[in-house]
Design a protein around this motif. Structure first.
Motif, short mmCIF file in Angstrom:
data_model
loop_
_atom_site.label_atom_id
_atom_site.label_comp_id
_atom_site.label_asym_id
_atom_site.label_seq_id
_atom_site.Cartn_x
_atom_site.Cartn_y
_atom_site.Cartn_z
N VAL A 25 25.68 -22.63 16.70
CA VAL A 25 25.53 -21.47 16.01
C VAL A 25 27.26 -21.06 15.61
CG1 VAL A 25 23.29 -20.86 16.65
CG2 VAL A 25 25.43 -20.11 18.01
N GLU A 26 27.11 -20.22 14.53
CA GLU A 26 28.40 -19.73 14.44
C GLU A 26 28.25 -18.20 14.49
OE1 GLU A 26 31.22 -21.53 13.25
OE2 GLU A 26 29.70 -23.13 13.30
N THR A 53 36.45 -3.22 15.62
CA THR A 53 37.05 -2.11 14.90
C THR A 53 38.35 -2.24 13.96
OG1 THR A 53 35.92 -0.80 16.41
CG2 THR A 53 37.37 0.37 15.05
N ALA A 54 38.18 -1.85 12.59
CA ALA A 54 39.54 -2.26 11.89
C ALA A 54 40.33 -3.42 12.13
CB ALA A 54 40.66 -1.03 12.48
N LYS A 55 39.28 -4.31 12.27
CA LYS A 55 39.92 -5.84 12.05
C LYS A 55 39.16 -6.76 11.40
CE LYS A 55 42.38 -5.45 16.46
NZ LYS A 55 42.52 -6.07 17.76
N GLU A 56 39.51 -7.93 10.86
CA GLU A 56 38.56 -8.83 10.55
C GLU A 56 37.65 -9.34 11.53
OE1 GLU A 56 38.19 -10.08 7.40
OE2 GLU A 56 39.65 -8.53 6.85
N PRO A 57 36.41 -9.91 11.49
CA PRO A 57 35.58 -10.26 12.30
C PRO A 57 36.16 -11.48 12.88
CG PRO A 57 34.32 -9.91 9.98
CD PRO A 57 35.87 -9.92 9.90
N LEU A 58 35.95 -11.46 14.32
CA LEU A 58 36.29 -12.83 15.19
C LEU A 58 35.17 -13.80 15.04
CD1 LEU A 58 38.22 -14.16 17.05
CD2 LEU A 58 36.78 -12.91 19.12
N PRO A 59 35.62 -15.08 14.41
CA PRO A 59 34.72 -16.03 14.16
C PRO A 59 34.60 -17.01 15.40
CG PRO A 59 36.60 -16.55 12.92
CD PRO A 59 36.79 -15.20 13.74
N LEU A 60 33.46 -17.29 15.84
CA LEU A 60 33.18 -18.10 16.91
C LEU A 60 32.04 -18.97 17.02
CD1 LEU A 60 32.81 -14.90 19.77
CD2 LEU A 60 34.82 -16.51 19.36
N SER A 61 32.26 -20.13 17.61
CA SER A 61 31.37 -21.38 17.43
C SER A 61 30.97 -21.96 18.70
CB SER A 61 31.96 -22.39 16.41
OG SER A 61 31.10 -23.32 16.40
N GLY A 62 29.61 -22.36 18.78
CA GLY A 62 29.25 -22.62 20.06
C GLY A 62 27.95 -23.32 19.78
N ARG A 67 27.60 -21.45 24.67
CA ARG A 67 28.89 -22.07 25.13
C ARG A 67 29.92 -22.28 23.94
NH1 ARG A 67 27.30 -25.78 28.78
NH2 ARG A 67 26.74 -27.24 27.15
N PHE A 68 30.95 -21.55 23.92
CA PHE A 68 31.71 -21.74 22.93
C PHE A 68 32.57 -23.08 22.87
CE2 PHE A 68 33.06 -16.98 23.45
CZ PHE A 68 31.70 -16.57 22.82
#
Length: 133
Positions: free
Chosen positions: A74-75, A81-90, A104-105
């Motif tokens: 999944v992504e 807040t006030a930042k771009e989304p943090l993209p994660l994958s795992g 689990r990342f």
């Protein structure tokens, strides 16, 4: 009425490998229990949810509507807040239908590790301001 918080805590202990005899053992990576808004993307589409129990190696996503299959990649976009989304994958490592799932990342480099640690510190600081542990 179902005690969702109790079920979540029970699931988190099980997913961490805790048994009644091992509940005092430390986990591998430090973590923070804090709700972060997120959107996760799986093979059936995109879903708004809340991320909880965050560490640099994984997280728990609370999502009552649907859960992906164990082993599914999944992504995740964590809203900041006030930042771009943090993209994660795992990879989904466990599920609790009607409650959520653990991820689990994959591919955590030094830059992503630093961003995760910053996000965890922000969550911890927010918890302290709110009087939570």
């Amino acid at each position: 009425m179902v005690d969702l918080r109790g079920l979540l805590r029970s699931w988190q202990r099980r997913s961490a490998g805790d048994t009644p005899d091992s509940t005092n053992k430390p986990r591998g990576d430090p973590r923070v229990t804090h709700y972060f808004e997120c959107r996760w993307f799986g093979k059936w589409g995109a879903f708004d949810a809340r991320l909880n129990d965050l560490s640099v190696s994984g997280c728990y996503i609370v999502n009552r509507r649907t859960t992906p299959s164990i082993g599914e990649v999944v992504e995740i976009d964590v809203v900041r807040t006030a930042k771009e989304p943090l993209p994660l994958s795992g990879e989904v490592v466990s599920t609790e239908p009607g409650i959520g799932f653990a991820v689990r990342f994959a591919g955590v480099d030094d830059n992503l590790r630093q961003q995760l640690e910053t996000l965890m510190a922000e969550g911890d600081s927010s918890n302290r301001r709110a009087g939570q542990s």
